[in-house]
Design a protein around this motif. Sequence first.
Motif, PDB file in Angstrom:
ATOM      1  N   MET A  76       0.803  -1.220   0.000  1.00 50.60           N
ATOM      2  CA  MET A  76       0.000   0.000   0.000  1.00 50.60           C
ATOM      3  C   MET A  76       0.840   1.276   0.000  1.00 50.60           C
ATOM      4  O   MET A  76       0.309   2.369  -0.096  1.00 50.60           O
ATOM      5  N   ASP A  77       2.141   1.140   0.100  1.00 52.77           N
ATOM      6  CA  ASP A  77       3.021   2.310   0.083  1.00 52.77           C
ATOM      7  C   ASP A  77       3.374   2.701  -1.351  1.00 52.77           C
ATOM      8  O   ASP A  77       3.359   1.871  -2.253  1.00 52.77           O
ATOM      9  N   TYR A  78       3.731   3.961  -1.513  1.00 57.45           N
ATOM     10  CA  TYR A  78       4.348   4.407  -2.751  1.00 57.45           C
ATOM     11  C   TYR A  78       5.812   3.983  -2.677  1.00 57.45           C
ATOM     12  O   TYR A  78       6.396   3.922  -1.590  1.00 57.45           O
ATOM     13  N   ALA A  79       6.411   3.715  -3.821  1.00 58.19           N
ATOM     14  CA  ALA A  79       7.787   3.214  -3.830  1.00 58.19           C
ATOM     15  C   ALA A  79       8.653   4.078  -4.740  1.00 58.19           C
ATOM     16  O   ALA A  79       8.190   4.582  -5.767  1.00 58.19           O
ATOM     17  N   PHE A  80       9.917   4.213  -4.345  1.00 56.75           N
ATOM     18  CA  PHE A  80      10.847   5.056  -5.078  1.00 56.75           C
ATOM     19  C   PHE A  80      12.203   4.368  -5.215  1.00 56.75           C
ATOM     20  O   PHE A  80      12.709   3.795  -4.252  1.00 56.75           O
ATOM     21  N   PHE A 101      19.103   2.753  -3.695  1.00 58.92           N
ATOM     22  CA  PHE A 101      18.305   2.137  -2.647  1.00 58.92           C
ATOM     23  C   PHE A 101      16.832   2.357  -2.949  1.00 58.92           C
ATOM     24  O   PHE A 101      16.467   3.143  -3.822  1.00 58.92           O
ATOM     25  N   VAL A 102      15.986   1.619  -2.239  1.00 57.79           N
ATOM     26  CA  VAL A 102      14.544   1.722  -2.412  1.00 57.79           C
ATOM     27  C   VAL A 102      13.957   2.373  -1.161  1.00 57.79           C
ATOM     28  O   VAL A 102      14.379   2.070  -0.049  1.00 57.79           O
ATOM     29  N   ALA A 103      12.991   3.252  -1.378  1.00 55.04           N
ATOM     30  CA  ALA A 103      12.304   3.915  -0.275  1.00 55.04           C
ATOM     31  C   ALA A 103      10.804   3.731  -0.453  1.00 55.04           C
ATOM     32  O   ALA A 103      10.298   3.744  -1.583  1.00 55.04           O
ATOM     33  N   TYR A 104      10.115   3.529   0.667  1.00 58.38           N
ATOM     34  CA  TYR A 104       8.656   3.408   0.664  1.00 58.38           C
ATOM     35  C   TYR A 104       8.078   4.531   1.518  1.00 58.38           C
ATOM     36  O   TYR A 104       8.652   4.910   2.532  1.00 58.38           O
TER      37      TYR A 104
END
Length: 177
Positions: A76-80, A101-104
């Motif tokens: 349900m998070d947006y991902a970057f 890296f990936v961020a949520y």
Amino acid sequence: MNRLILIFGFFILLISCKSTKISYESEFKISDDSVNLYAFIGKKISVLEFDPNENNTEVVTDTVFGKVFKSTPYIMDYAFKCKYRIEKNVFNELKTKTIDFVAYDHYGIAKFKNYKYIILYIPLDKEDGNYYHQKYQFDPVERTKNGTWQGLNGESIESLFNDKKNGVLTARSLFDK
């Protein structure tokens, strides 16, 4: 004349003491290999949104009946996908000039992307080999006129890191209480 030399010498002594202190503060860096965390001052290269639910189907085996089926968990998070240039290591050392890296973020935008320089807090997922941003944890920083780093309100890098370490990062069990 002697009085002028004495005053001039005193000012040089004061200036050299001040520059030594600044140099010490700008060199703050600690290591603890037992903690899976890297903190560094990074300069934004890119922060690109992606769909974390694309190709998210996995094969699962029911442990009770042994039945194999496909499962599609929904994130349900947006991902970057983020890429930053490492300006200075703060906690543990990343031996590279840039990092991916990936961020949520549940709120739709990674707020750290609004700043040019920030302290980021990222662990390494040893199973998949990727780095992941500690959700919502960052500190905006700026370079001072004399080349050192500080928080936007004048805080030292050491102070910013210790506030995170003793607060949310300890609550998330990265550090002992």
